[in-house]
Design an enzyme around this catalytic site. Structure first.
Site, PDB file in Angstrom:
ATOM      1  CD  GLU A  94      30.648  38.137  41.532  1.00  0.00           C
ATOM      2  OE1 GLU A  94      29.716  37.357  41.268  1.00  0.00           O
ATOM      3  OE2 GLU A  94      31.836  37.836  41.388  1.00  0.00           O
ATOM      4  CE  LYS A 100      35.903  33.551  37.338  1.00  0.00           C
ATOM      5  NZ  LYS A 100      36.459  33.294  38.688  1.00  0.00           N
TER       6      LYS A 100
HETATM    7  P1  PGA Z   1      36.576  36.647  41.411  1.00  0.00           P
HETATM    8  O1  PGA Z   1      35.467  35.599  41.862  1.00  0.00           O
HETATM    9  O2  PGA Z   1      36.198  37.260  40.139  1.00  0.00           O
HETATM   10  O3  PGA Z   1      36.623  37.601  42.569  1.00  0.00           O
HETATM   11  O4  PGA Z   1      37.880  35.871  41.328  1.00  0.00           O
HETATM   12  C1  PGA Z   1      34.590  34.986  40.984  1.00  0.00           C
HETATM   13  C2  PGA Z   1      34.543  33.503  41.215  1.00  0.00           C
HETATM   14  O5  PGA Z   1      35.210  32.977  42.126  1.00  0.00           O
HETATM   15  O6  PGA Z   1      33.855  32.787  40.476  1.00  0.00           O
HETATM   16 ZN    ZN Z   2      34.733  30.830  41.636  1.00  0.00          ZN
END
Ligand code: PGA
Ligand code: ZN
Length: 425
Positions: free
Chosen positions: A202, A334
């Site tokens: 990231e 998300k």
């Molecule tokens: P991921 O991690 O998108 O790889 O699942 C992001 C998070 O855990 O916040």
């Molecule tokens: Zn997370």
């Protein structure tokens, strides 16, 4: 009215195939969206449909693309794009599984978001304005990764994200300026101290630390080096992502060479919250350890935001159950964990009803799609998590927020500390 739905394979920020959907309306407007992809996924989230087999390490999305161009396109032809709830209900019904496994969460989320974009375009409005529908909005408080770890960085640290927050920045623009200074200072510090292995998935720095606490100490030092007061101007936020190294309430910290039970884990984190300027902790316990989540919330939830990510998987039902149990005080949102825009919004609304914090979040696999910046503003989530302050799939979101802040002009309000379920000192 939806005239056509189309999908194609494009590439995400890890160089893996993903689904892009495009929706065209009869009036000429259209919308487009790219599905993101997680690496540390929750067990209960909508599943991505991957082709398996030899090609692209099994990560191909031909099946998901075919599902969009075939059954999904047929089902949505002629539907009203402005009725997102009906569109999403149709998608859920067509899939028919509890976890979107048949058509693929990646197919559904790309279509659901593309319909939303098309509806906004039909009104001639930017997405955030379309979503706000006249209600007051705020620019979200950013949570920004400085060091990457866990599943995003070869497990160099057990803790996945070492982030900062600047709740008193006053504006989004200033919050990002502070972030840039800390990010730069952290890079300089790590370059001086020894092995620095580029950036993680990231965009956060990816150094070698001897312990999780060494990373906390380095982050605190970076905040100071950038000229800010840790615990006053700039705070630390952690994503423990405990499901990645814990099962059944047993946690194995590889870096510290320690095995911990649920109670000892919460005890250790409580110690960190006293020793370091920590304002927020995500997934302090595993997705299968609600008692650990509740213990963490009891232990430090009065002064630290306790976020459920893998634990809640953007599910309204899970948010409500956790609120009843006092097992968090904030929800990560998300859209692709839920699979549709409407389900993600329902989870956000459930969290707001519980007076929780809400954080719209990217995934570790991202793209140039900036929809989440609009969701965070238009839904007035109050907070946003995008990853670090490098790599353009991350910067695209920060830059879009700057454009929205400018468009709001004198009406721009930075959510800042008001977005948190706890009071920063
Ligand atoms: P991921 O991690 O998108 O790889 O699942 C992001 C998070 O855990 O916040
Ligand atoms: Zn997370």
């Amino acid at each position: 009215e939806i005239r056509a739905v189309h999908a194609r394979q494009v590439w995400d920020s890890r160089g893996r195939p993903t689904v892009e959907a495009e929706v065209a309306l009869a009036g000429g407007a259209s919308g487009r969206a790219i599905a993101p992809a997680g690496a540390s996924r929750g067990e209960h989230e909508a599943v991505e449909l991957r082709d398996g087999g030899e090609g692209f390490g099994g990560q191909g999305v031909d099946l998901a693309v075919a599902n969009v161009c075939g059954p999904i396109a047929s089902a949505l032809a002629g539907a009203d794009a402005s009725d997102q709830a009906a569109i999403d209900a149709r998608l859920i019904e067509l899939d028919g599984t509890a976890n979107k496994a048949r058509l693929g969460g990646n197919a559904l989320v790309a279509v659901s978001l593309a319909v939303l974009q098309a509806a906004a375009a039909a009104e001639g409005l930017p997405l955030w304005r379309h979503l706000a529908a006249g209600a007051p909005v705020r620019l979200p408080l950013p949570e920004v990764q400085i060091f990457g770890g866990g599943a995003h960085a070869g497990r160099r640290t057990d803790v996945q994200d070492f982030m900062i927050m600047a709740p008193h920045a006053g504006s989004l623009r200033r919050a990002l300026e502070i972030t840039a200074a800390v990010y730069r200072a952290a890079g300089a510090l790590m370059a001086e101290r020894g092995p620095l292995a580029g950036v993680a998935d990231e965009g956060g720095w990816w150094p070698a630390f001897d312990s999780n606490e060494a990373a906390l100490e380095a982050l605190t030092a970076a905040i100071e080096r950038a000229g800010f007061r840790p615990g006053e101007d700039v705070f630390i936020s952690l994503d423990i992502a405990a499901s990645e190294f814990g099962r059944g309430g047993r946690y194995r910290l590889a870096l510290d060479g320690r095995g911990l039970g649920s109670e000892a884990m919460v005890e250790m984190l409580a110690g960190w919250t006293r020793a370091y300027p920590i304002l927020s902790i995500e997934d302090p316990a595993g997705q299968d350890d609600p008692a650990g989540m509740a213990a963490a919330t009891r232990s430090f939830g009065d002064r630290v935001q306790v976020i459920g990510d893998d634990f809640l998987v953007t599910s309204a039902e899970r948010v409500r159950a956790a609120a009843m149990a006092g097992a968090a005080n904030a929800a990560l949102i998300k859209v692709n964990q839920a699979g549709t825009v409407s389900e993600a919004k329902a989870a956000l609304d459930a969290a707001k009803a519980a007076h929780w914090g809400t954080i719209v979040s990217a995934r570790s696999g991202e793209s140039e799609d900036v929809a989440i910046a609009h969701l965070a503003v238009g839904w007035d989530a109050g907070q946003i998590k995008v990853g670090s302050f490098a790599r353009s799939e991350r910067m695209a979101k920060w830059n879009e927020l700057l454009r929205i802040e400018e468009a709001l002009g004198a009406d721009a309000v930075f959510a800042g500390a008001d977005a948190l379920p706890v009071r920063p000192l």
